[in-house]
Design a protein around this motif. Structure first.
Motif, mmCIF file in Angstrom:
data_model
loop_
_atom_site.group_PDB
_atom_site.id
_atom_site.type_symbol
_atom_site.label_atom_id
_atom_site.label_comp_id
_atom_site.label_asym_id
_atom_site.label_seq_id
_atom_site.Cartn_x
_atom_site.Cartn_y
_atom_site.Cartn_z
ATOM 1 N N PHE A 57 53.132 -43.972 -24.973
ATOM 2 C CA PHE A 57 51.988 -44.849 -24.751
ATOM 3 C C PHE A 57 52.364 -46.315 -24.972
ATOM 4 O O PHE A 57 51.503 -47.179 -24.938
ATOM 5 C CB PHE A 57 50.845 -44.489 -25.703
ATOM 6 C CG PHE A 57 50.269 -43.115 -25.474
ATOM 7 C CD1 PHE A 57 49.253 -42.915 -24.552
ATOM 8 C CD2 PHE A 57 50.750 -42.015 -26.167
ATOM 9 C CE1 PHE A 57 48.726 -41.650 -24.341
ATOM 10 C CE2 PHE A 57 50.228 -40.754 -25.966
ATOM 11 C CZ PHE A 57 49.209 -40.567 -25.047
ATOM 12 N N GLY A 58 53.627 -46.558 -25.274
ATOM 13 C CA GLY A 58 54.053 -47.919 -25.570
ATOM 14 C C GLY A 58 53.665 -48.331 -26.991
ATOM 15 O O GLY A 58 53.632 -49.514 -27.310
ATOM 16 N N ARG A 59 53.380 -47.367 -27.842
ATOM 17 C CA ARG A 59 53.014 -47.677 -29.227
ATOM 18 C C ARG A 59 54.283 -47.894 -30.050
ATOM 19 O O ARG A 59 55.304 -47.247 -29.814
ATOM 20 C CB ARG A 59 52.183 -46.542 -29.835
ATOM 21 C CG ARG A 59 50.854 -46.360 -29.127
ATOM 22 C CD ARG A 59 50.045 -45.203 -29.704
ATOM 23 N NE ARG A 59 50.685 -43.918 -29.546
ATOM 24 C CZ ARG A 59 50.027 -42.760 -29.435
ATOM 25 N NH1 ARG A 59 48.700 -42.749 -29.450
ATOM 26 N NH2 ARG A 59 50.678 -41.630 -29.320
ATOM 27 N N ASP A 60 54.201 -48.809 -30.996
ATOM 28 C CA ASP A 60 55.364 -49.156 -31.818
ATOM 29 C C ASP A 60 55.715 -47.991 -32.744
ATOM 30 O O ASP A 60 54.903 -47.584 -33.596
ATOM 31 C CB ASP A 60 55.051 -50.416 -32.635
ATOM 32 C CG ASP A 60 56.248 -50.826 -33.474
ATOM 33 O OD1 ASP A 60 57.281 -51.166 -32.884
ATOM 34 O OD2 ASP A 60 56.142 -50.769 -34.712
ATOM 35 N N LEU A 61 56.920 -47.470 -32.581
ATOM 36 C CA LEU A 61 57.311 -46.266 -33.316
ATOM 37 C C LEU A 61 57.443 -46.528 -34.815
ATOM 38 O O LEU A 61 57.047 -45.698 -35.641
ATOM 39 C CB LEU A 61 58.635 -45.733 -32.750
ATOM 40 C CG LEU A 61 59.110 -44.404 -33.323
ATOM 41 C CD1 LEU A 61 58.095 -43.300 -33.101
ATOM 42 C CD2 LEU A 61 60.437 -44.014 -32.700
ATOM 43 N N MET A 62 57.952 -47.701 -35.158
ATOM 44 C CA MET A 62 58.165 -47.988 -36.583
ATOM 45 C C MET A 62 56.828 -48.051 -37.333
ATOM 46 O O MET A 62 56.676 -47.471 -38.409
ATOM 47 C CB MET A 62 58.920 -49.307 -36.742
ATOM 48 C CG MET A 62 59.308 -49.583 -38.173
ATOM 49 S SD MET A 62 60.472 -50.918 -38.253
ATOM 50 C CE MET A 62 60.455 -51.234 -39.999
ATOM 51 N N SER A 63 55.865 -48.744 -36.738
ATOM 52 C CA SER A 63 54.579 -48.844 -37.434
ATOM 53 C C SER A 63 53.894 -47.480 -37.492
ATOM 54 O O SER A 63 53.184 -47.165 -38.442
ATOM 55 C CB SER A 63 53.670 -49.879 -36.761
ATOM 56 O OG SER A 63 53.468 -49.551 -35.417
ATOM 57 N N ARG A 64 54.126 -46.633 -36.492
ATOM 58 C CA ARG A 64 53.537 -45.282 -36.521
ATOM 59 C C ARG A 64 54.211 -44.423 -37.592
ATOM 60 O O ARG A 64 53.562 -43.651 -38.284
ATOM 61 C CB ARG A 64 53.648 -44.614 -35.145
ATOM 62 C CG ARG A 64 52.686 -45.224 -34.127
ATOM 63 C CD ARG A 64 52.722 -44.518 -32.798
ATOM 64 N NE ARG A 64 52.171 -43.164 -32.836
ATOM 65 C CZ ARG A 64 50.885 -42.865 -32.933
ATOM 66 N NH1 ARG A 64 49.976 -43.824 -33.039
ATOM 67 N NH2 ARG A 64 50.481 -41.600 -32.937
ATOM 68 N N LEU A 65 55.520 -44.589 -37.717
ATOM 69 C CA LEU A 65 56.208 -43.838 -38.778
ATOM 70 C C LEU A 65 55.739 -44.282 -40.163
ATOM 71 O O LEU A 65 55.550 -43.457 -41.063
ATOM 72 C CB LEU A 65 57.717 -44.054 -38.666
ATOM 73 C CG LEU A 65 58.476 -43.100 -37.753
ATOM 74 C CD1 LEU A 65 59.944 -43.493 -37.715
ATOM 75 C CD2 LEU A 65 58.340 -41.669 -38.230
#
Lengths: 275, 511
Positions: A57-65
């Motif tokens: 979805f183009g979501r930032d992986l680091m902030s999701r982790l």
């Protein structure tokens, strides 16, 4: 004989500290919005804007982790606490009452213990529906028997100890003796068990999320992140590798900590040191 | 005019049947290799009783056939009927059945069998796609071994198209009096072994009425539905499979052929119309949510460049689509400022409300959730499989439902879901609106195509005015086909066996 000490390493504690700090940072909104979508940046590799890349979805992986650290660890901690209070509390009450009540309660615990945790979790989630509270309840119930057995064994042991018998002879009720004298003596064993259960709770939560029966689809738990990334393993392998490694390292760290506490509490037979 | 109903009415007296079959005979490739098993992974099979189906039609047509069929161009054509006549301005139909059509039990199909199927649907199926049409049927008479006459109370434009989903089965099918558990049809493949949600196998019907067909020994459908078909195709587990748009380039690079269904699926956001919460009863809140949707981004996510933005249930540039309605769409572009202003005017603080969203597990539902979340609402999103979603939708304890609806054999089948007593109305929030029922009824019984078009468009304008649902766009579903598959062509709908194509004409080249 000097008590054996396991060779200590600081990295499990350091990792937990880092995870807690990043999770807290995410909870306080100090990271990018883990829900923000950018369709122009789907499945991208690391970049200055997205240090660990983005998901489908183009979501930032680091902030999701980071947000996932908070969610996954808090759900696991909540579930462990629930298992501790529920399992040990019910078991101690049943032990104090004794008789058929104790037998009936432990039959239920035995039944729960025979079922695989994931299966119990799935059944509860299916019956009660998705949601964070339901996940905590489901995982907590799954692991409650582990605390119940520890509590009942410790209760039986401490009940015959001299201090407990003396307290009873001095007129203490069963409840007050258990609460004031015995509980402090079995608390260590229960806390150690909690440290052992915690990594299993993390894994169970992640598996339930991976299977899609945990929290909402876009909630950034590690299980959800891994499930989503697994569909794009070819296009964006880093999106899968990073959360898998994070989960693996976290459960390893928690397991090591639990292992040390277990030995410190002498719950395991410790081999003699070879001269 | 692209759609079929009235063209068919005008042309139905002509002998149409011979054309596709003559074409097939002359175009038959010379190097056909017979035998083998074709593995397919498309949509599911919800029941063994075709008359009771409410789900997709991607499976049952291989063993059960119909009087009419929707051809690749979307036009209705005779199928088990060799030809038909439309009489009395559409109030009476005479069907001349093919001779020599054998059921899977070896018995020849007669007009009595077809009559029995009409009567079964009319008497035993209280709701479903055909219930509206069957209510209008006043008599079904056989006038010979292979001739059937059906009379209607009044003209009903979609009748012939709807008959493409009235499967003709032998009345001796097991469970005929209640729920059929082992259908005996006339299709090129027989009803074999069915493991619900797992697998369905259909062995060849040796006495199939189309000479020389089918080429394959067996067709096996994978019904699991939750697997990555991209990987299944590449692993060689399946030959034909439904694949997501984001996997197409990879499949093409690996030598797979990508085909699209000839009609599109319609994407929309429904509101709960049967039991809306106090919040969602407010038109300004509905308008605010509609204003937050970026339709172009949404359809790009769904289908890339193949996504078509539209505020109508029929895709642009087709007969029942209207340019002026599209042009006047006040939600064509997202407008978050306007949306927030509307919420303010309605006295709604979105942060203090949680919207319940129900969807399938498709990724696009997360896109919708995020677009609505931008307004500040909390979201409780339940993403479920088809059965779970239908159950939850039917309880009407939700606010928003982003879904899509596959290709339909007739424009009426889009609008049937908006009727107060329509089939599976929950996807559109269970609309209960007598005025809308009347508008759709006018369209259905209109005397000519133009009036039918006007009727349907009036119904759609009414739906838009009432804000029952928000049309977002269209995209054709993609099918990946393995390189060794020959003769396979996607149809107008999901049907895998039809008058001019499907698995009966498919064969496997030896590698």
């Amino acid at each position: 004989m000097a008590r054996q000490t396991v060779k200590q390493s600081a990295w499990p504690w350091a990792l937990l500290a880092v995870l807690a700090a990043t999770g807290l940072a995410a909870a306080l909104g100090l990271t990018q919005d883990p829900y923000a979508q950018d369709f122009m940046a789907r499945n991208q590799g690391p970049s200055p804007a997205h240090w660990l890349g983005t998901d489908q979805f183009g979501r930032d992986l680091m902030s999701r982790l980071m947000a996932g650290a908070w969610l996954t660890l808090s759900v696991a901690a909540g579930a462990t606490l629930m298992a501790l209070l529920g399992g040990a509390g019910v078991a101690l009450a049943a032990c104090m009452i004794g008789g058929w009540v104790r037998a009936a309660v432990f039959t239920v615990f035995d039944l729960l213990r025979t079922l695989p945790p994931i299966l119990v979790g799935l059944a509860i989630m299916t019956a009660l529906g998705a949601g964070t509270v339901t996940v905590i309840f489901a995982i907590g119930l799954t692991f409650a028997p582990l605390f119940a057995y520890i509590a009942s064994a410790a209760y039986d042991r401490e009940r015959l100890a001299g201090y407990a018998m003396a307290a009873r002879l001095m007129g203490g009720s069963t409840l007050s003796v258990a609460w004031r004298h015995m509980l402090p003596n079995i608390a260590g064993a229960l806390i150690t068990q909690a440290a052992i259960v915690m990594p299993r709770a993390v894994t169970t939560e992640s598996v339930l999320s991976f299977l899609g029966v945990g929290v909402a689809p876009d909630t950034p738990t590690w299980g959800r992140i891994i499930a989503a990334a697994s569909e794009y393993a070819e296009e964006a392998p880093l999106s899968l590798a990073v959360p898998v490694l994070t989960l693996a390292c976290t459960t390893l760290a928690l397991s090591l900590i639990g292992h040390r506490l277990r030995r410190a509490e002498r719950l395991d037979p410790v081999p003699e040191a070879t001269p | 005019m692209k759609r079929s109903s009235f063209a068919t009415h005008l042309l139905s007296a002509a002998l149409m049947a011979a054309l596709p079959f003559a074409a097939q005979a002359s175009n038959e490739p010379q190097d056909i290799q017979r035998g083998g098993t074709l593995h397919i992974a498309l949509l599911g099979l919800d029941t063994a009783d075709p008359h009771r189906h409410t789900g997709s039609i991607a499976v049952q047509q291989v063993y059960a056939e119909t009087l009419t069929s929707i051809a690749n161009d979307g036009q209705v054509q005779p199928f088990l009927a060799e030809r038909y006549e439309t009489l009395d301005d559409g109030k009476r139909y005479v069907f001349h059945l093919r001779k020599g059509v054998k059921f899977h039990n070896g018995r020849e199909m007669t007009a009595d069998d077809v009559k029995a199927n009409f009567e079964r649907v009319q008497q035993k199926i209280s709701s479903g796609w055909l219930s509206g049409a069957m209510k209008l049927v006043t008599s079904v008479k056989t006038t010979g071994d292979h001739t059937l006459e059906v009379s209607l109370e009044k003209p009903y434009a979609p009748f012939l198209n709807l008959l493409s989903e009235l499967w003709i089965l032998a009345p001796e099918s097991k469970g005929w009096d209640e729920t059929i558990t082992h259908p005996i049809g006339t299709g090129p493949f027989e009803f074999g072994q069915w493991q619900p949600n797992v697998r369905f196998s259909a062995p060849r019907h040796d006495a199939y009425w189309q000479e020389g067909l089918p080429y394959l020994d067996e067709v096996v459908f994978d019904l699991k539905g939750d697997r990555d078909n991209n990987l299944s195709l590449r692993a060689g587990d399946v030959h034909v499979a439904y694949v997501g748009n984001d996997k197409l380039d990879g499949l093409r690079k690996n030598g797979f052929i990508i085909q699209h269904l000839k009609d599109t699926a319609w994407y929309f956001l429904s509101f709960n119309n049967r039991k809306p919460s106090g919040l969602m009863s407010n038109p300004k809140v509905r308008e605010a949510i509609a204003s937050a949707i970026d339709k172009q981004a949404y359809m790009n996510f769904v289908a890339g460049e193949a996504g078509i933005v539209s505020n109508q249930p029929m895709r642009p540039n087709t007969y029942y689509w209207d340019e002026s309605i599209e042009r006047d769409d006040k939600f064509a572009q997202p407008n978050l400022e306007r949306a927030r202003r509307l919420l303010e005017e309605a006295g709604v603080d979105p942060k203090s409300h949680t919207l319940k969203v129900v969807s399938w597990q498709n990724d696009y539902s997360q896109v919708m959730v995020q677009m609505v979340r931008q307004l500040g609402f909390n979201i409780d999103h339940q993403a479920l499989d088809d059965i779970g979603a239908q159950k939850l939708l039917g309880e009407y304890q939700w606010d928003l439902a982003p879904f899509h609806s596959g290709p339909r054999a007739d424009v009426y089948l889009r609008y049937a879901r908006f009727l107060s007593d329509g089939p599976s109305p929950m996807l559109w929030g269970g609309i209960q609106d007598k005025e809308l029922d009347g508008l759709i009824g006018t369209a259905v019984s209109a005397a000519n195509p133009q009036k039918a078009r006007d009727g349907y468009l009036n119904a759609w304008r009414h739906i838009m005015d009432k804000q029952y649902t928000v049309g977002i766009g269209h995209a054709a579903d993609a099918i990946g086909v393995a390189p060794q598959v020959r003769g396979y062509e996607t149809g107008y709908t999901w049907s895998q066996n039809r008058v001019d194509g499907g698995v009966a004409r498919t064969w496997l080249a030896k590698q």
